[in-house]
Motif scaffolding. Sequence first.
Motif, short mmCIF file in Angstrom:
data_model
loop_
_atom_site.label_atom_id
_atom_site.label_comp_id
_atom_site.label_asym_id
_atom_site.label_seq_id
_atom_site.Cartn_x
_atom_site.Cartn_y
_atom_site.Cartn_z
N LEU A 95 34.19 40.84 41.08
CA LEU A 95 33.71 39.31 41.03
C LEU A 95 32.45 39.39 40.55
N GLU A 96 31.30 40.34 40.96
CA GLU A 96 30.12 40.11 40.42
C GLU A 96 29.91 40.32 38.94
N MET A 97 30.41 41.23 38.48
CA MET A 97 30.58 41.62 37.11
C MET A 97 31.07 40.04 36.28
N PHE A 98 32.03 39.52 36.75
CA PHE A 98 32.29 37.95 35.96
C PHE A 98 31.69 36.87 36.86
N ASN A 99 30.54 37.24 37.78
CA ASN A 99 30.00 36.11 38.37
C ASN A 99 30.95 35.07 38.68
N MET A 100 31.98 35.45 39.57
CA MET A 100 32.89 34.53 40.09
C MET A 100 32.83 34.33 41.66
N PRO A 101 32.05 33.99 42.38
CA PRO A 101 32.20 34.34 43.94
C PRO A 101 33.27 33.10 44.31
N GLU A 102 33.63 32.28 43.46
CA GLU A 102 34.69 31.15 43.81
C GLU A 102 35.89 31.81 43.93
N ALA A 103 35.98 32.84 43.28
CA ALA A 103 37.19 33.46 43.39
C ALA A 103 37.54 34.67 44.44
N LYS A 104 36.68 34.80 45.36
CA LYS A 104 36.65 35.77 46.49
C LYS A 104 37.92 35.87 47.08
N ASN A 105 38.62 34.64 47.58
CA ASN A 105 39.86 34.70 48.25
C ASN A 105 40.98 35.31 47.29
N ILE A 106 41.25 34.88 46.14
CA ILE A 106 42.21 35.51 45.11
C ILE A 106 41.88 37.02 45.11
N ALA A 107 40.51 37.45 44.86
CA ALA A 107 40.30 38.71 44.72
C ALA A 107 40.75 39.62 46.17
N GLU A 108 40.61 39.01 47.15
CA GLU A 108 40.83 39.70 48.42
C GLU A 108 42.32 39.68 48.64
N GLU A 109 43.01 38.83 48.23
CA GLU A 109 44.60 38.90 48.31
C GLU A 109 45.01 39.92 47.31
N VAL A 110 44.60 39.91 46.33
CA VAL A 110 45.14 40.90 45.22
C VAL A 110 44.69 42.36 45.77
N GLU A 111 43.56 42.55 46.28
CA GLU A 111 43.05 43.92 46.74
C GLU A 111 43.95 44.30 47.85
N ARG A 112 44.28 43.29 48.64
CA ARG A 112 45.24 43.78 49.81
C ARG A 112 46.58 43.98 49.51
N LEU A 113 47.13 43.44 48.46
CA LEU A 113 48.24 43.67 47.93
C LEU A 113 48.36 45.18 47.34
N MET A 114 47.27 45.31 46.58
CA MET A 114 47.24 46.81 45.81
C MET A 114 47.06 47.83 46.79
N MET A 115 46.31 47.53 47.89
CA MET A 115 46.38 48.68 48.99
C MET A 115 47.60 48.94 49.77
N GLU A 116 48.15 47.63 50.15
CA GLU A 116 49.56 47.70 50.59
C GLU A 116 50.44 48.61 49.75
N ILE A 117 50.47 48.28 48.35
CA ILE A 117 51.37 49.21 47.49
C ILE A 117 51.20 50.62 47.71
N MET A 118 49.80 51.07 47.53
CA MET A 118 49.51 52.64 47.73
C MET A 118 49.72 53.08 48.85
N GLU A 119 49.69 52.26 49.98
CA GLU A 119 49.91 52.75 51.44
C GLU A 119 51.15 52.98 51.82
N GLU A 120 52.06 51.88 51.12
CA GLU A 120 53.55 51.91 51.40
C GLU A 120 54.20 53.20 50.54
N VAL A 121 53.84 53.37 49.31
CA VAL A 121 54.19 54.45 48.38
C VAL A 121 53.66 55.98 48.96
N LYS A 122 52.63 56.00 49.66
CA LYS A 122 52.15 57.50 50.10
C LYS A 122 52.98 58.26 50.81
#
Length: 126
Positions: free
Chosen positions: A99-126
Amino acid sequence: MLINVESTKSVEDLRKGIEETAKAKNFGVMAIHEVTKTLESKGVPINYECVIVEICSPKHASIMLQKNPYVSTAMPCRIAIIDQGHKRIMSTIAPTALLEMFNMPEAKNIAEEVERLMMEIMEEVK
């Protein structure tokens, strides 16, 4: 910031698991990069196995691209699987870190949701 998840499963089992779990969470599998094999075929081998799985959530991608087309330079999301002998590491760049690289603080909620999903994917697979 990197998100790393350890596993004792094989690289192939993790690759298949990421593909299946990502699809179940409405991500598409865009590409699989057999990094080790590709480098070997070019005469510049590395001494460990590395596979990259590219995945993308169309819903989230569309929202982010509407806000900033340059986000496309960081898409799709990538999960690297790195064989370290006695363990494998699944690793991805945290979407919130971008987000900082793209100067997009308004997209924090979307980035957090994608991050949560990515973590879920990896945790479920491990």
